[in-house]
Design a protein around this motif. Sequence first.
Motif, PDB file in Angstrom:
ATOM      1  N   LEU A  73       0.843  -1.195   0.000  1.00  0.00           N
ATOM      2  CA  LEU A  73       0.000   0.000   0.000  1.00  0.00           C
ATOM      3  C   LEU A  73       0.880   1.248   0.000  1.00  0.00           C
ATOM      4  N   GLY A  74       2.168   1.057  -0.251  1.00  0.00           N
ATOM      5  CA  GLY A  74       3.063   2.210  -0.360  1.00  0.00           C
ATOM      6  C   GLY A  74       3.454   2.751   0.998  1.00  0.00           C
ATOM      7  N   ASN A  75       4.037   3.937   0.990  1.00  0.00           N
ATOM      8  CA  ASN A  75       4.449   4.543   2.249  1.00  0.00           C
ATOM      9  C   ASN A  75       3.237   5.086   2.986  1.00  0.00           C
ATOM     10  N   ALA A  76       3.180   4.806   4.272  1.00  0.00           N
ATOM     11  CA  ALA A  76       2.037   5.253   5.066  1.00  0.00           C
ATOM     12  C   ALA A  76       2.368   6.573   5.751  1.00  0.00           C
ATOM     13  N   PRO A  77       1.482   7.562   5.659  1.00  0.00           N
ATOM     14  CA  PRO A  77       1.751   8.848   6.303  1.00  0.00           C
ATOM     15  C   PRO A  77       1.615   8.778   7.823  1.00  0.00           C
ATOM     16  N   ARG A  78       2.466   9.539   8.512  1.00  0.00           N
ATOM     17  CA  ARG A  78       2.442   9.730   9.971  1.00  0.00           C
ATOM     18  C   ARG A  78       3.081  11.079  10.240  1.00  0.00           C
ATOM     19  N   GLY A  79       2.498  11.867  11.090  1.00  0.00           N
ATOM     20  CA  GLY A  79       3.024  13.197  11.351  1.00  0.00           C
ATOM     21  C   GLY A  79       4.409  13.176  11.993  1.00  0.00           C
ATOM     22  N   LYS A  80       5.335  13.952  11.413  1.00  0.00           N
ATOM     23  CA  LYS A  80       6.680  14.116  11.984  1.00  0.00           C
ATOM     24  C   LYS A  80       6.877  15.610  12.218  1.00  0.00           C
ATOM     25  N   VAL A  81       6.198  16.104  13.229  1.00  0.00           N
ATOM     26  CA  VAL A  81       6.111  17.544  13.470  1.00  0.00           C
ATOM     27  C   VAL A  81       5.397  17.716  14.807  1.00  0.00           C
ATOM     28  N   LEU A  82       5.563  18.869  15.439  1.00  0.00           N
ATOM     29  CA  LEU A  82       4.785  19.100  16.660  1.00  0.00           C
ATOM     30  C   LEU A  82       3.302  18.943  16.331  1.00  0.00           C
ATOM     31  N   GLY A  83       2.595  18.192  17.145  1.00  0.00           N
ATOM     32  CA  GLY A  83       1.197  17.882  16.824  1.00  0.00           C
ATOM     33  C   GLY A  83       1.077  16.482  16.236  1.00  0.00           C
TER      34      GLY A  83
END
Length: 559
Positions: A73-83
């Motif tokens: 399913l490809g690369n899965a998004p996940r936040g890498k940032v404050l929040g």
Amino acid sequence: LDYVIVGGGTAGLVVANRLTANPSVSVMVLEAGGDGLGNINISDPTLIGAAWGTQVDWQFPTEPLLFDGNRTLGNAPRGKVLGGSSAINVRNLRLKCIVFFGDVFDRGDDREYDEWLALGNTGWNAQSIMAAGEKAEHFFAPNATDDIDYTLTDHGLSGNIATSYNSAAPPIHDDIISSVVNAGGRETADNDGGYVNGIAHVTNARLPSNNTRSTSATGYYFPYSNRTNFQVTLNVVVTKILWSSTASGSAVASGVEYVDTDGTTHTINATTVILSAGTWGSPPILERSGVGNATFLESLGIESVIDLPGVGENLQEQIMAPMEWSLNTSLSLNVVTPFLLNMESLQTTVGSENLATLESLLDVQPPNLSDALYNAHKALYNKSAPWVEEYISVSTPASGPSVLTWIPVNLHPLSRGSVHIVSTNGTEYPSIQYNLFQSPFDTYVLAAAAQRIQSIVSTPPISNWITGQISPSAGVTSIEDLQAFALANVAVTNHIIGTALMGPLEDGGVVDASLKVYGTKNVYVIDASVVPIEPAAHLQATVYAVAERAAALLTSTSD
Ligand SMILES: Cc1cc2nc3c(=O)[nH]c(=O)nc-3n(C[C@H](O)[C@H](O)[C@H](O)COP(=O)(O)OP(=O)(O)OC[C@H]3O[C@@H](n4cnc5c(N)ncnc54)[C@H](O)[C@@H]3O)c2cc1C
């Protein structure tokens, strides 16, 4: 330093905020990403998915699907940032669909939250989780002219996260609701009150005055950044926990090790270590610290500190198979329209002709699902808890007629995946195996739900708007064909949980009901990875509730 919190994401900043309300408590948050300030891809929730694939997204590679060996399913998004992921969480449909949804904020069903308690998690039930969730929410009611029903008492009114509806409902929504009702479904004013069983509008995490995204950073950190005891270090990746004692059954952490952008290694000492690095972030830190399946860790040359086989297991994800129809008109709608949610018990959703097959599939326990979790799912079924969520939306492409998108989501799949480190390298991505459709029950649920959606869409008045079926193509109506469609078109919801399960040790638990890691004196996991049962909802409201309640337990205030 009293607390070091690994990850300034959704849960981490809630906990940091509540702890630092006491000026004598010192907290350091270590976050892998930056502050995200000025990043319009974060602040403007209508820039759908613009943050994915950028530096504020981890872009986790995922392993090939086991049922379809060559495909991922490809690369899965996940936040890498404050929040964290609350800064980038908008519906992500990877396949043909042109429709995306907003930054949904909704709670699950009482029957699901009560099952947390039945699993042995003292203090975690519908009443306490709902109360903690409402503490996080600041609900802004829609205008009377917006034609959106809601129930004020189902919402929190003075929390840190602003929630509101997208905009006024377009007239076609009345016809969608009528068809659902005509086909035997029900209309509810609001699905946030603990009984999720009908079609209703849902709220987004959005400040209506300027239509900006409300994240854990905007709600729990930026307004409090002048607290001298609330420190944040950005752009550092925590690699492992440091131990002052590894005494059997009572290991004591002294702090954590982290690397900065130059690759320089640092250490920081703290009385208590809290991992809030997310469902794919926290287990790898535990494993590199010697906490996990001892045999597996020793195979990588890592000395076992606590043999905890549940670490990285029990990965659960809600799955969907988007369906689309073309309409006979081009409506002047934004790409993200207000939308509706329809949830019903599985027994109602599948139809009587499919019930016997479904129940025979439910009777087969997948090998990597613990007895406790399996029984919890059977209990949910027997309580007629919601099992299928339907996202319904209308959008208009740049040219051509509008499209109706209606997506069945299997909220409670039986299949379980995993996340594990592949080496001792502290910054290497872990191996993520979703293990979707390990249980044939999961496929059947999606197919039976799709069949029922087809019957709703062919019911007046919405049927009068339809000119043709886009996906699946016309004629794909049998359970067998719809199962094949679901397998070929599966998409994930990014609602991952379970890899540091809250539950009894003998049931694969990693943390106890105070969210402390078994066998440690002072290490906690507070994020989505502890959630044992998926809510009939999108996940963030439940993560905020977990973090609020965990913080209250830590500060020993009453909630
Ligand atoms: C694309 C997407 C769409 C979604 N859509 C919705 C939606 O519409 N509605 C909804 O309710 N939910 C949605 N979700 C789910 C929801 O956003 C998440 O479940 C929730 O935000 C997870 O919170 P968390 O605290 O567990 O992790 P996160 O919020 O991901 O926080 C983890 C933090 O830890 C940091 N971190 C990780 N590893 C390290 C390390 N080693 N060192 C230092 N820092 C580290 C990360 O950078 C991150 O800031 C979506 C999620 C995604 C990814």
